[in-house]
Design an enzyme around this catalytic site. Structure first.
Site, PDB file in Angstrom:
ATOM      1  CE  LYS A   1     -29.583 -10.521  -9.048  1.00 62.50           C
ATOM      2  NZ  LYS A   1     -29.622  -9.133  -9.553  1.00 62.50           N
TER       3      LYS A   1
ATOM      4  CB  SER B   1     -32.496  -8.980 -11.925  1.00 67.56           C
ATOM      5  OG  SER B   1     -31.262  -8.428 -11.464  1.00 67.56           O
TER       6      SER B   1
ATOM      7  CB  SER C   1     -31.397  -5.366 -10.515  1.00 69.83           C
ATOM      8  OG  SER C   1     -31.801  -5.420 -11.858  1.00 69.83           O
TER       9      SER C   1
END
Length: 458
Positions: free
Chosen positions: A79, A149, A173
């Site tokens: 990420k 996210s 997330s």
């Protein structure tokens, strides 16, 4: 089966048996990225040349009898909050344009030591402050949201553009995009996986964890992240140890909260999966989730001021570089009082105590990961059967926030599809540091299901 379609465990076995080389695997995944990236936009940065060099190095080491373990030569995505020296960490924001990390984050360093090959940095909702990752689309339907996210990480794994990935989870997330894309995501116990070198959203709620196509793969990645002395590969409580039968295991089925305002197809699939755990020997126990009326207030009461404090300088100096949705939340945090924040912290302490009591009644809690499957891109609200409306972000965070507030581990795994073909996820929650138990239960269920498929990226 093409190499990019292989699970981590299958790829590791093939590499160990010399049936597959790291170079072949990495090239296959890079080709897959090139095909799906224009449509799904899973990646913020693709590190193709670096990955090919690392794959050649891995192949050489393995050939010379110096394997590093099951992750050696396996492609991963990280990420775009996770620092890797020399590579941009933009948090998918114009605020961080041009920023390059100077050192590796703790998790990147551990995965590098395990021999994993970075193929790129995956998109996040800007600074992880959202549940949709709008620039990325769902791996099963490009007209729907990826979830967030950690949407880029989930889509990359689901579409075969990474064998596994890391995400972060502040209010769901990891678990939300895992559920929406039909893969496995683990939010570990708070503090188990180090966060040094990972851009923060809210320090007291942030967790780093793996996303993969199977529970078995997830356990292998957690082994590498946790390291020796923390339930690693050599220990009897290793999360990658073979699952045992579930006879006598107490699975808590919530009477309150987790099945409130849940789409009927989601509820039906999760209850079927819970029934499968009973078939495997588990004993189902009805439980009441404590302090549910405070969940949303505590989650936002902690997250909003902590996020604003982190962004205080750039919010003052370059506010126009933030997306409108994130800027509004950051500005709202500046209006919250110290008293509000302290009350949220006090409530969190009480919730942790009550959840400790809850786990005296059940070993594992089983519940939906999200109340509704992936909505259409741009959709802002969900309408429930009673006619009430709920914001999409509020709906997605509602069932995941309790694990962030209390810090308990939570595992999301796929348990079916709705009539539109979109994945449905079930989450398992357990007492702190019971990751091995969660993964054992997840693997026991997983072994009763068909092998996972790579998303068509349609």
């Amino acid at each position: 089966m093409r190499p990019y379609e292989m699970t981590l465990a299958a790829a590791a076995g093939a590499i160990r048996r010399r049936e597959l080389s790291p170079v072949e695997l990495v090239d296959s995944v890079l080709d897959r990225i090139e095909r799906i990236q224009p449509r799904l936009t899973a990646y913020a940065t693709v590190t193709a040349e670096r990955a090919r060099r690392a794959a050649r190095d891995a192949e050489r080491a393995i050939t010379e009898g110096r394997p590093h373990g099951p992750l050696h030569g396996v492609p991963m995505g990280l990420k775009d909050l996770i620092d890797v020296a020399g590579i941009p960490t933009t948090a998918s924001s114009r605020v961080r344009a041009g920023h390059r990390a100077q050192t590796d984050s703790a998790v990147a360093a551990r995965l590098s030591e395990a021999g994993a090959v970075l193929v790129g940095k995956t998109h996040t909702h800007e600074f992880a402050y959202g549940l949709t990752t709008p620039q990325t689309r769902n791996a099963w339907d490009a007209g729907r949201v990826a979830g967030g996210s950690s949407g880029g990480s989930a889509v990359a794994v689901a579409a075969g553009a990474a064998t596994f990935a890391l995400g972060t989870d502040t209010g769901g997330s990891i678990r939300v995009p895992a559920a929406l894309n039909g893969i496995v995501g683990l939010k570990p116990t708070y503090g188990l996986v180090p966060r040094r070198g990972v851009t923060s959203l809210a320090w007291s709620l942030d967790h780093v964890g793996p996303l993969a196509r199977t529970v078995e793969d997830t356990a292998l990645v957690l082994d590498a992240l946790v390291g020796p002395g923390g339930g690693g590969p050599a220990g009897p409580d290793s999360p990658s140890a073979p699952p045992e039968e579930l006879t006598g295991l107490r699975v808590g089925v919530p009477r309150t909260y987790y099945f409130d305002r849940v789409a009927p197809q989601v509820e039906a699939a999760v209850r079927r999966a819970i029934g499968r755990l009973a078939d495997l020997g588990a004993r189902l126990v009805d439980v009441d989730i404590p302090m549910t009326r405070y969940v949303q207030a505590v989650q936002w009461g902690l997250m909003v001021p902590e996020a604003t404090a982190y962004h205080e300088h750039t919010l003052r100096t370059v506010p126009d570089l933030y997306g409108a949705d994130v800027r509004i939340l950051l500005e709202a945090g500046a209006l919250m009082s110290a008293g509000d924040y302290l009350r949220a912290q006090r409530a969190r302490t009480l919730m942790r105590r009550e959840w400790a009591v809850l786990f005296e009644k059940a070993d594992v809690i089983a519940a939906p990961s999200v109340p509704v499957t992936a909505v259409k891109a741009g959709q802002e609200t969900v309408t429930w059967a009673d006619g009430t409306e709920e914001g999409v972000a509020d709906a997605y965070v509602r069932l995941s926030a309790p694990a962030n507030i209390t810090g308990v581990p939570a595992l999301s795994l796929p348990v079916g599809r709705d009539r539109a073909g979109m994945p449905i996820g079930m989450q398992l929650l357990a007492r702190p540091l019971a990751e091995a138990l969660l993964l054992r239960v997840g693997r026991a269920y997983e072994r009763t299901q068909p092998a996972p498929e790579v998303a068509s990226a349609s």
